[in-house]
Write a protein that holds these residues in place. Structure first.
Motif, PDB file in Angstrom:
ATOM      1  N   SER A   1     -79.307 -84.494  51.999  1.00  0.00           N
ATOM      2  CA  SER A   1     -79.404 -83.044  52.096  1.00  0.00           C
ATOM      3  C   SER A   1     -78.018 -82.414  52.083  1.00  0.00           C
ATOM      4  CB  SER A   1     -80.137 -82.658  53.383  1.00  0.00           C
ATOM      5  OG  SER A   1     -80.232 -81.258  53.498  1.00  0.00           O
ATOM      6  N   ARG A   2     -77.837 -81.396  51.260  1.00  0.00           N
ATOM      7  CA  ARG A   2     -76.555 -80.711  51.159  1.00  0.00           C
ATOM      8  C   ARG A   2     -76.227 -79.981  52.459  1.00  0.00           C
ATOM      9  NH1 ARG A   2     -75.469 -75.608  47.209  1.00  0.00           N
ATOM     10  NH2 ARG A   2     -77.205 -74.868  48.457  1.00  0.00           N
ATOM     11  N   ASP A   3     -74.993 -80.111  52.905  1.00  0.00           N
ATOM     12  CA  ASP A   3     -74.549 -79.420  54.115  1.00  0.00           C
ATOM     13  C   ASP A   3     -74.134 -77.999  53.762  1.00  0.00           C
ATOM     14  OD1 ASP A   3     -73.579 -78.990  56.783  1.00  0.00           O
ATOM     15  OD2 ASP A   3     -71.556 -79.318  56.003  1.00  0.00           O
ATOM     16  N   ALA A   4     -74.869 -77.015  54.285  1.00  0.00           N
ATOM     17  CA  ALA A   4     -74.630 -75.608  53.941  1.00  0.00           C
ATOM     18  C   ALA A   4     -73.247 -75.146  54.381  1.00  0.00           C
ATOM     19  CB  ALA A   4     -75.710 -74.736  54.584  1.00  0.00           C
ATOM     20  N   GLU A   5     -72.775 -75.648  55.518  1.00  0.00           N
ATOM     21  CA  GLU A   5     -71.459 -75.228  56.014  1.00  0.00           C
ATOM     22  C   GLU A   5     -70.347 -75.674  55.069  1.00  0.00           C
ATOM     23  OE1 GLU A   5     -68.603 -76.376  59.757  1.00  0.00           O
ATOM     24  OE2 GLU A   5     -70.686 -75.836  60.227  1.00  0.00           O
ATOM     25  N   SER A   6     -70.407 -76.920  54.616  1.00  0.00           N
ATOM     26  CA  SER A   6     -69.396 -77.428  53.681  1.00  0.00           C
ATOM     27  C   SER A   6     -69.443 -76.673  52.359  1.00  0.00           C
ATOM     28  CB  SER A   6     -69.603 -78.920  53.430  1.00  0.00           C
ATOM     29  OG  SER A   6     -69.475 -79.659  54.625  1.00  0.00           O
ATOM     30  N   SER A   7     -70.648 -76.347  51.908  1.00  0.00           N
ATOM     31  CA  SER A   7     -70.797 -75.609  50.654  1.00  0.00           C
ATOM     32  C   SER A   7     -70.180 -74.225  50.759  1.00  0.00           C
ATOM     33  CB  SER A   7     -72.275 -75.487  50.283  1.00  0.00           C
ATOM     34  OG  SER A   7     -72.840 -76.750  50.050  1.00  0.00           O
ATOM     35  N   SER A   8     -70.458 -73.539  51.859  1.00  0.00           N
ATOM     36  CA  SER A   8     -69.972 -72.177  52.035  1.00  0.00           C
ATOM     37  C   SER A   8     -68.454 -72.122  52.125  1.00  0.00           C
ATOM     38  CB  SER A   8     -70.590 -71.566  53.298  1.00  0.00           C
ATOM     39  OG  SER A   8     -70.140 -70.241  53.492  1.00  0.00           O
ATOM     40  N   GLN A   9     -67.854 -73.087  52.793  1.00  0.00           N
ATOM     41  CA  GLN A   9     -66.397 -73.094  52.938  1.00  0.00           C
ATOM     42  C   GLN A   9     -65.692 -73.191  51.597  1.00  0.00           C
ATOM     43  OE1 GLN A   9     -66.413 -76.437  55.656  1.00  0.00           O
ATOM     44  NE2 GLN A   9     -65.360 -75.234  57.220  1.00  0.00           N
ATOM     45  N   VAL A  10     -66.313 -73.873  50.657  1.00  0.00           N
ATOM     46  CA  VAL A  10     -65.641 -74.144  49.386  1.00  0.00           C
ATOM     47  C   VAL A  10     -66.195 -73.299  48.239  1.00  0.00           C
ATOM     48  CG1 VAL A  10     -65.087 -75.930  47.700  1.00  0.00           C
ATOM     49  CG2 VAL A  10     -65.140 -76.478  50.130  1.00  0.00           C
ATOM     50  N   TRP A  11     -67.519 -73.160  48.188  1.00  0.00           N
ATOM     51  CA  TRP A  11     -68.156 -72.563  47.014  1.00  0.00           C
ATOM     52  C   TRP A  11     -68.208 -71.040  47.074  1.00  0.00           C
ATOM     53  CZ3 TRP A  11     -68.903 -72.799  42.236  1.00  0.00           C
ATOM     54  CH2 TRP A  11     -70.013 -72.299  41.576  1.00  0.00           C
ATOM     55  N   ASN A  12     -68.309 -70.476  48.273  1.00  0.00           N
ATOM     56  CA  ASN A  12     -68.468 -69.034  48.420  1.00  0.00           C
ATOM     57  C   ASN A  12     -67.266 -68.296  47.843  1.00  0.00           C
ATOM     58  OD1 ASN A  12     -68.356 -66.332  49.763  1.00  0.00           O
ATOM     59  ND2 ASN A  12     -70.231 -67.067  50.721  1.00  0.00           N
ATOM     60  N   SER A  13     -67.523 -67.385  46.908  1.00  0.00           N
ATOM     61  CA  SER A  13     -66.423 -66.711  46.207  1.00  0.00           C
ATOM     62  C   SER A  13     -65.760 -65.634  47.045  1.00  0.00           C
ATOM     63  CB  SER A  13     -66.943 -66.083  44.911  1.00  0.00           C
ATOM     64  OG  SER A  13     -67.938 -65.108  45.199  1.00  0.00           O
ATOM     65  N   ILE A  14     -66.415 -65.210  48.137  1.00  0.00           N
ATOM     66  CA  ILE A  14     -65.854 -64.146  48.974  1.00  0.00           C
ATOM     67  C   ILE A  14     -65.194 -64.736  50.218  1.00  0.00           C
ATOM     68  CG2 ILE A  14     -66.362 -62.070  50.293  1.00  0.00           C
ATOM     69  CD1 ILE A  14     -68.700 -61.574  48.389  1.00  0.00           C
ATOM     70  N   GLY A  15     -65.975 -65.452  51.022  1.00  0.00           N
ATOM     71  CA  GLY A  15     -65.430 -66.023  52.247  1.00  0.00           C
ATOM     72  C   GLY A  15     -64.864 -67.413  52.067  1.00  0.00           C
ATOM     73  N   GLY A  16     -65.133 -68.056  50.930  1.00  0.00           N
ATOM     74  CA  GLY A  16     -64.669 -69.422  50.694  1.00  0.00           C
ATOM     75  C   GLY A  16     -63.269 -69.464  50.116  1.00  0.00           C
ATOM     76  N   TYR A  17     -62.760 -70.665  49.957  1.00  0.00           N
ATOM     77  CA  TYR A  17     -61.396 -70.843  49.464  1.00  0.00           C
ATOM     78  C   TYR A  17     -61.147 -70.232  48.081  1.00  0.00           C
ATOM     79  CZ  TYR A  17     -61.417 -74.342  53.211  1.00  0.00           C
ATOM     80  OH  TYR A  17     -61.549 -74.977  54.423  1.00  0.00           O
ATOM     81  N   PRO A  18     -62.061 -70.338  47.122  1.00  0.00           N
ATOM     82  CA  PRO A  18     -61.766 -69.831  45.772  1.00  0.00           C
ATOM     83  C   PRO A  18     -61.426 -68.344  45.709  1.00  0.00           C
ATOM     84  CG  PRO A  18     -63.682 -71.270  45.723  1.00  0.00           C
ATOM     85  CD  PRO A  18     -63.365 -71.025  47.165  1.00  0.00           C
ATOM     86  N   GLY A  19     -61.795 -67.569  46.745  1.00  0.00           N
ATOM     87  CA  GLY A  19     -61.509 -66.138  46.729  1.00  0.00           C
ATOM     88  C   GLY A  19     -60.155 -65.776  47.306  1.00  0.00           C
ATOM     89  N   ASP A  20     -59.318 -66.769  47.605  1.00  0.00           N
ATOM     90  CA  ASP A  20     -58.014 -66.475  48.189  1.00  0.00           C
ATOM     91  C   ASP A  20     -57.148 -65.673  47.215  1.00  0.00           C
ATOM     92  OD1 ASP A  20     -56.079 -67.541  50.557  1.00  0.00           O
ATOM     93  OD2 ASP A  20     -54.964 -67.358  48.676  1.00  0.00           O
ATOM     94  N   PRO A  21     -56.384 -64.700  47.730  1.00  0.00           N
ATOM     95  CA  PRO A  21     -55.572 -63.822  46.862  1.00  0.00           C
ATOM     96  C   PRO A  21     -54.543 -64.548  46.005  1.00  0.00           C
ATOM     97  CG  PRO A  21     -55.763 -62.884  49.065  1.00  0.00           C
ATOM     98  CD  PRO A  21     -56.345 -64.267  49.139  1.00  0.00           C
ATOM     99  N   ASP A  22     -54.122 -65.754  46.415  1.00  0.00           N
ATOM    100  CA  ASP A  22     -53.089 -66.467  45.654  1.00  0.00           C
ATOM    101  C   ASP A  22     -53.643 -67.262  44.482  1.00  0.00           C
ATOM    102  OD1 ASP A  22     -50.947 -65.583  47.163  1.00  0.00           O
ATOM    103  OD2 ASP A  22     -51.116 -67.222  48.614  1.00  0.00           O
ATOM    104  N   TYR A  23     -54.947 -67.434  44.431  1.00  0.00           N
ATOM    105  CA  TYR A  23     -55.525 -68.252  43.367  1.00  0.00           C
ATOM    106  C   TYR A  23     -55.692 -67.445  42.076  1.00  0.00           C
ATOM    107  CZ  TYR A  23     -56.519 -71.916  46.789  1.00  0.00           C
ATOM    108  OH  TYR A  23     -56.404 -72.903  47.734  1.00  0.00           O
ATOM    109  N   ARG A  24     -55.813 -68.173  40.989  1.00  0.00           N
ATOM    110  CA  ARG A  24     -55.922 -67.528  39.673  1.00  0.00           C
ATOM    111  C   ARG A  24     -57.229 -66.762  39.549  1.00  0.00           C
ATOM    112  NH1 ARG A  24     -56.434 -70.582  33.889  1.00  0.00           N
ATOM    113  NH2 ARG A  24     -58.592 -70.629  34.610  1.00  0.00           N
TER     114      ARG A  24
ATOM    115  N   GLY B   1     -56.627 -59.236  45.344  1.00  0.00           N
ATOM    116  CA  GLY B   1     -57.512 -58.481  46.228  1.00  0.00           C
ATOM    117  C   GLY B   1     -58.427 -57.611  45.387  1.00  0.00           C
ATOM    118  N   SER B   2     -59.341 -56.894  46.053  1.00  0.00           N
ATOM    119  CA  SER B   2     -60.250 -56.014  45.320  1.00  0.00           C
ATOM    120  C   SER B   2     -59.692 -54.595  45.282  1.00  0.00           C
ATOM    121  CB  SER B   2     -61.633 -56.013  45.984  1.00  0.00           C
ATOM    122  OG  SER B   2     -61.530 -55.616  47.338  1.00  0.00           O
TER     123      SER B   2
END
Length: 312
Positions: free
Chosen positions: A20-43, A79-80
């Motif tokens: 079963s997929r762990d929702a917490e791990s998914s959210s930390q990485v996959w979420n485009s707003i609160g997850g890592y990919p939405g960081d201002p320094d990323y492309r 940022g937005s």
């Protein structure tokens, strides 16, 4: 209880193990707003020259002249509702290392919490779409690199393990039947079956029936086999779930629509030629060169699979 099975695999009635997929791990990485990919320094994925530059400049390099992504992106997320700043590779890579440290620390806290809560050693299944790493999240491969190297140095609370490795020493698993679900919004399939894309499935269902008919002919050589193999490629490309996904999200929706129609039309025309025996050699060669995925594909394999839509 149900919580326990999120952190321990089960055996399905067919004998396949399900993690079963762990929702917490998914959210930390996959979420485009609160997850890592939405960081201002990323492309910034969406700031692409296919949209940023004048069509007269980039148009000749776009597929069919359709405005879409090229892969050339010069800005960071920033940022937005702000003016985007230029992308800085070293800054982004450093941030990926920091996010790997954060993830490792979060997993250590989660493991300790779960051990105390459910009284067992939890199996945390962190699963993601492969396209996240490098596509949506350009720095994703750097993050994975940092994570695997740093996380392999010996935390006391957890270690990395593959599903087969875990199963080899797990002993007897509890039997359970997982509910139908997907990684899409809400955990269901509404992303791929909705008002924007549901029209494609009657064509795909018919295509699967026609392809099963072709595969049953046992064509083993010559131009006819080449045509049957190419028909399979065209149908497989038309079946790609990304077309429906893009239609739903609106990202290059017209491009997705045209790609689906093109490959479906190619398949139907090849089917008609195979059925009639009147093959267009030049046209077939062009399709083989243009849509050349799965070069060793044999159309007869299609008939060995089970397609419920074909059997009803």
């Amino acid at each position: 209880g149900g919580t326990q099975y999120v952190y321990a695999p089960v055996k399905t009635p067919s004998g396949v193990a399900a993690f079963s997929r762990d929702a917490e791990s998914s959210s930390q990485v996959w979420n485009s707003i609160g997850g890592y990919p939405g960081d201002p320094d990323y492309r910034d994925f969406y700031r692409d020259i296919g949209f940023d530059l004048p069509s007269r400049y980039v148009g000749p390099y776009l597929p069919g002249g359709i405005t879409t992504f090229t892969g050339l992106k010069y800005y960071r997320i920033t940022g937005s509702n702000v003016v985007k700043k230029p992308y800085m590779v070293r800054r982004a890579r450093k941030k990926a290392g920091l996010h790997a440290d954060q993830f490792i620390a979060a997993k250590e806290d989660q493991v300790i919490f779960l051990r105390n809560k459910i009284g067992m050693r939890p199996v945390i299944t962190a699963s993601y779409d492969a396209e996240l790493f490098g596509h949506w999240w350009f720095e994703g491969p750097d993050w994975l690199n940092f994570l695997l190297r740093k996380g392999s140095r010996g935390q006391e609370s957890f270690r990395f393990i593959t599903p087969p490795e875990y199963l080899s020493g797990a002993g007897e698993l509890d039997t359970a039947m997982p509910a139908a679900s997907s990684w899409g919004e809400g955990g269901y399939s509404s992303t791929w079956v909705n008002g924007s894309n549901s029209w494609i499935y009657r064509h795909l269902t018919r295509g699967a029936r026609l392809m099963k008919e072709i595969s049953g002919r046992n064509i083993s050589q010559g131009l006819l086999k080449r045509a049957a193999d190419q028909a399979t490629r065209e149908l497989l490309i038309a079946q790609a779930s990304d077309w429906a996904f893009m239609m739903k999200t609106g990202n290059a929706a017209e491009f997705a629509r045209k790609k689906f129609i093109t490959h479906m039309r190619n398949f139907l025309e090849l089917h008609a030629e195979i059925t009639s025996g009147r093959l267009q050699r030049k046209k077939l060669r062009i399709l083989e060169e243009t849509n050349n995925i799965f070069p060793d594909l044999d159309h007869r394999m299609f008939g060995k699979a089970v397609f419920s839509s074909c059997d009803t």
